[in-house]
Design a protein around this motif. Sequence first.
Motif, short mmCIF file in Angstrom:
data_model
loop_
_atom_site.label_atom_id
_atom_site.label_comp_id
_atom_site.label_asym_id
_atom_site.label_seq_id
_atom_site.Cartn_x
_atom_site.Cartn_y
_atom_site.Cartn_z
N VAL A 66 -56.01 -15.95 4.63
CA VAL A 66 -56.81 -16.38 3.59
C VAL A 66 -55.79 -17.87 3.31
CG1 VAL A 66 -57.36 -16.33 1.03
CG2 VAL A 66 -57.60 -14.25 2.38
N PRO A 67 -56.68 -18.93 3.49
CA PRO A 67 -55.76 -20.12 3.33
C PRO A 67 -55.14 -20.21 1.81
CG PRO A 67 -57.85 -20.75 4.20
CD PRO A 67 -57.79 -19.32 3.92
N VAL A 68 -53.82 -20.75 1.52
CA VAL A 68 -53.36 -20.60 0.47
C VAL A 68 -53.33 -21.97 0.08
CG1 VAL A 68 -51.06 -20.20 -1.09
CG2 VAL A 68 -51.99 -18.56 0.60
N GLY A 69 -52.87 -22.84 0.72
CA GLY A 69 -53.01 -24.52 0.47
C GLY A 69 -53.67 -25.36 1.20
N PRO A 70 -53.54 -26.45 0.95
CA PRO A 70 -54.37 -27.73 1.95
C PRO A 70 -53.87 -27.72 3.35
CG PRO A 70 -53.22 -28.82 0.47
CD PRO A 70 -52.65 -27.20 0.08
N ASP A 71 -54.60 -28.43 4.23
CA ASP A 71 -54.10 -28.58 5.53
C ASP A 71 -52.68 -29.44 5.33
OD1 ASP A 71 -56.28 -27.55 6.38
OD2 ASP A 71 -57.11 -29.43 7.31
N GLN A 72 -51.87 -29.32 6.19
CA GLN A 72 -50.58 -30.00 6.11
C GLN A 72 -50.63 -30.95 7.50
OE1 GLN A 72 -46.93 -27.44 6.09
NE2 GLN A 72 -48.00 -26.14 4.64
N ARG A 73 -49.47 -31.94 7.28
CA ARG A 73 -49.27 -33.01 8.24
C ARG A 73 -47.69 -33.23 8.48
NH1 ARG A 73 -50.71 -39.06 8.81
NH2 ARG A 73 -49.89 -39.45 6.75
N PHE A 74 -47.14 -33.28 9.80
CA PHE A 74 -45.88 -33.47 9.87
C PHE A 74 -45.92 -34.98 10.34
CE2 PHE A 74 -44.87 -29.25 10.79
CZ PHE A 74 -43.57 -29.29 10.55
N ILE A 75 -45.03 -35.89 9.63
CA ILE A 75 -44.96 -37.38 9.73
C ILE A 75 -43.38 -37.69 10.13
CG2 ILE A 75 -46.54 -37.79 8.00
CD1 ILE A 75 -44.38 -38.30 5.99
#
Length: 294
Positions: free
Chosen positions: A157-166
Amino acid sequence: MTDLTLSQIRLLVEIVEQGSFRAAAMRLDMPPSTLSRQVAGLESRLGVRLFNRTTRSVALTEDGTAFLARATPALREIESAMTEMTTRRAEPGGLLRINGAESGLALLLPVVARLQRRYSGVEIDLVEDGQLSDIVAQGFDAGLRLAEDVPRDMVAVPVGPDQRFIVVGAPDYLERNPAPQRPADLAHHVCIRARKPSGRVIQWEFARNGNEMTVPVTGMLTLGNNALALEAARLGCGLAYVTEQAASADLIAGRLAAVLDDWCASFPGICLYYPKQRAASVTLRALISEIRRR
């Protein structure tokens, strides 16, 4: 035949989890001397020593480790079955044990706070664990991981939004070293590497227009987590590869600047997960409802 009750096995598990007889006795609301006598009685009945004890420490013996390795999962299954039966028609309540890395637990905490405001009988035990442990074997109701790390036999179950490494660097570092225009340019930069909580060094991955790549980076500094990598980047030690969420305050304040932005793709973020084979308790279902409401 040696008969042991669930409460007696629970005593042993509590001692291991608390790390001492005194702490376990406080948790169980009994005098340490009573707990010690009960354990001695169990050892006598089993015919083995379960703990090596000194005035400063307590540790399982080889026999104790073998016994609890078999008994603890069974205890958790029985407790889960009893909880499910007693709460099936009741409102959420009782204990939920959830493990995960610090970042995942922090993301879940606001949801937990809302759940406990709604249901005063809900007790939550959030255990920091970045080792991708087996939640069933360790007796947890659920865990928190990146979606890509959730086992296939689990409900996620997704808890947070999509993430991104920068990729980020301090302004003074980028003044001294021209910003990379493509991932291959990182070969000419000092890169700060970081480890996941599991101990694995984070790979620098990039994607653009369907072209995905993992770039080997070099540098004289490898750190234990993203937070340290961010601090090293602020100090001008080199470029760091961190989550956009973790770096957001520094980017807004101008302490760090992002490079290679168009090469940094998003990916599914943190998920709460639990076994498909085990019916979710009323309390776990309530937590999931709060997550989805968020």
